[in-house]
Scaffold this motif. Structure first.
Motif: not given
Length: 438
Positions: A296-325
């Motif tokens: 709710g606190d991230i708008s489409i404008a924020n997304l396109l401009s990069g003016q937001y802090i990334s929030q992973a809905r699934n933290k474990k899945i995101a971390a595992t994908f990052k480890e897998a490069q």
């Protein structure tokens, strides 16, 4: 003075005041001014008794769960006393009022959905749904071979390699715990179909005419390749003749950007929602839909401009994908997607919240360029490069691309061709050097 995301006006104290205070505690905090009209002007007939503020504070405390205690004080506006009730963002969310939950959006209160209530609770403990143990899954429901494949991806081009056995790897990554298997672990390494990760793929002639379809229920790592292979099967491919012995392939869309979109879908999907993800391929565009809207606190404008802090809905899945490069850096994927389509000379993708999810639509050119046209276009571009380099030997690739109105990639390709044909030479380093026409 006016109402906003941190301020509310009320003419008198009532349950509506408590509702606003609860909404503020579930977002970023705020204050309710009691004794003012909708414009923030004091009401002449409003009075505050000696015990009034304390009675209000007690009522707020008794009607909220967990109990909140606002800071109450009397302030003066235009020479008139009004009450100010202030609350900070509550550390353990969500807070309820009479069993209902609210959040503050701009200058109004909105009741939270069940999904939003769950997400707020998990965020309060710096956790996410995928990190929780699911009693339906056991180690026997996992494929250790798939874990080994994951380890191989992690070890690619790395100096410090993972040498542990599969179960130890899962334990170290907190994908399995003493009490059982997490939701993330099952989605990533299940040894059979994962119905909670279903994705529907289709190739359409029109909105109602479908040529081919596929339902996939793979584990998440396999799902990436399944989707990419289906997309490749149903989009066009041309060849660019640049003078090299081997022709260069050009897909209808930039495949690395398509892969980035698919990975984002899989990593950020709301797996608690009953709906499926879908990929719909049309003649001139592709629609990628995923359950789970932007936070709710991230708008489409924020997304396109990069003016937001990334929030992973699934933290474990995101971390595992990052480890897998498979993820380079949190929050940078949208920018890479936009740049890839720009370099390809295609329209920027459309990002939008819709219904219960999020959709990305990508567009292709009206027609793919034929080999003959590509060859002629390449020749014209090379001629323009030689002319501009003659006029300005220190011109940059970006400046060439802007002047000729093609992508940086096209300039680099044509320069490579000219260098192989001994028509152009680079003297010195990229910075400080210059071009010389031979």
């Amino acid at each position: 003075m006016q109402e906003d995301s941190h301020t509310e006006f009320k003419s008198s104290f009532s349950d509506a005041v408590i509702e606003s205070l609860v909404a503020f505690t579930n977002t970023k905090g705020g204050k309710v001014l009691v004794g003012v009209d909708n414009e923030g002007n004091p009401i002449k007939s409003f009075t505050i008794g000696g015990e009034t503020l304390q009675n209000w504070v007690n009522e707020v405390k008794n009607k909220t769960q967990p109990s909140i205690i606002p800071d109450a004080e009397i302030i003066t506006i235009q020479g008139k006393d009004v009450a100010s009730l202030y609350v900070q963002e509550f550390p353990i969310k969500p807070v309820s009022f009479k069993g209902r939950y609210f959040k503050r959006v701009r200058n109004s209160n909105h009741q939270l959905s069940l999904t939003e209530i769950s997400d707020l609770h998990l965020k309060s403990f710096n956790s996410s749904w995928d990190s929780y143990i699911n009693p339906e899954y056991t180690v026997d429901t996992l494929s250790l071979d798939k874990v080994r494949d994951f380890v191989a991806m992690c070890n690619k081009d790395r100096e410090v390699r993972i040498e542990d056995d599969p179960l130890t790897v899962l334990t170290k990554f907190e994908l399995i715990k003493a009490s059982g298997v997490t939701n993330a672990c099952y989605l990533l390494f299940a040894d059979h179909d994962v119905f909670s990760a279903s994705m529907e793929l289709g190739r359409f002639d029109t909105a109602t005419s479908i040529k081919d379809s596929l339902s996939i229920r793979s584990n998440l790592f396999t799902e990436v390749e399944d989707v990419i292979n289906f997309v490749r099967k149903h989009i066009n491919k041309s060849y660019i003749i640049s003078g090299d012995p081997q022709r260069e392939e050009r897909w209808q869309y930039p495949i690395p950007a398509i892969r980035e979109i698919v990975i984002n879908m899989i990593v950020h999907r709301d797996y608690t929602h009953y709906g499926d993800s879908s990929v719909k391929i049309f003649n001139d565009h592709i629609e990628f839909f995923n359950p789970g809207r932007l936070p709710g606190d991230i708008s489409i404008a924020n997304l396109l401009s990069g003016q937001y802090i990334s929030q992973a809905r699934n933290k474990k899945i995101a971390a595992t994908f990052k480890e897998a490069q498979l993820i380079e850096k949190y929050g940078s994927g949208i920018k890479r997607i936009q740049e890839a389509f720009a370099d390809y000379g295609l329209k920027s993708p459309l990002f939008e919240n819709m219904q219960h999810g999020f959709q990305v639509t990508v567009y292709s050119a009206a027609k793919l360029t034929s080999e003959k046209t590509s060859e002629k276009t390449s020749e014209k571009t090379s001629e323009k490069i030689l002319l501009m380099v003659t006029q300005n030997p220190t011109i940059t690739i970006a400046e060439l691309a802007a002047n000729i109105r093609v992508s940086n990639r096209s300039i680099e390709r044509n320069i490579g061709k000219l260098q192989k044909e001994k028509k152009l030479e680079r003297i010195g380093a990229d910075k400080g050097g210059f071009w010389q026409v031979l």
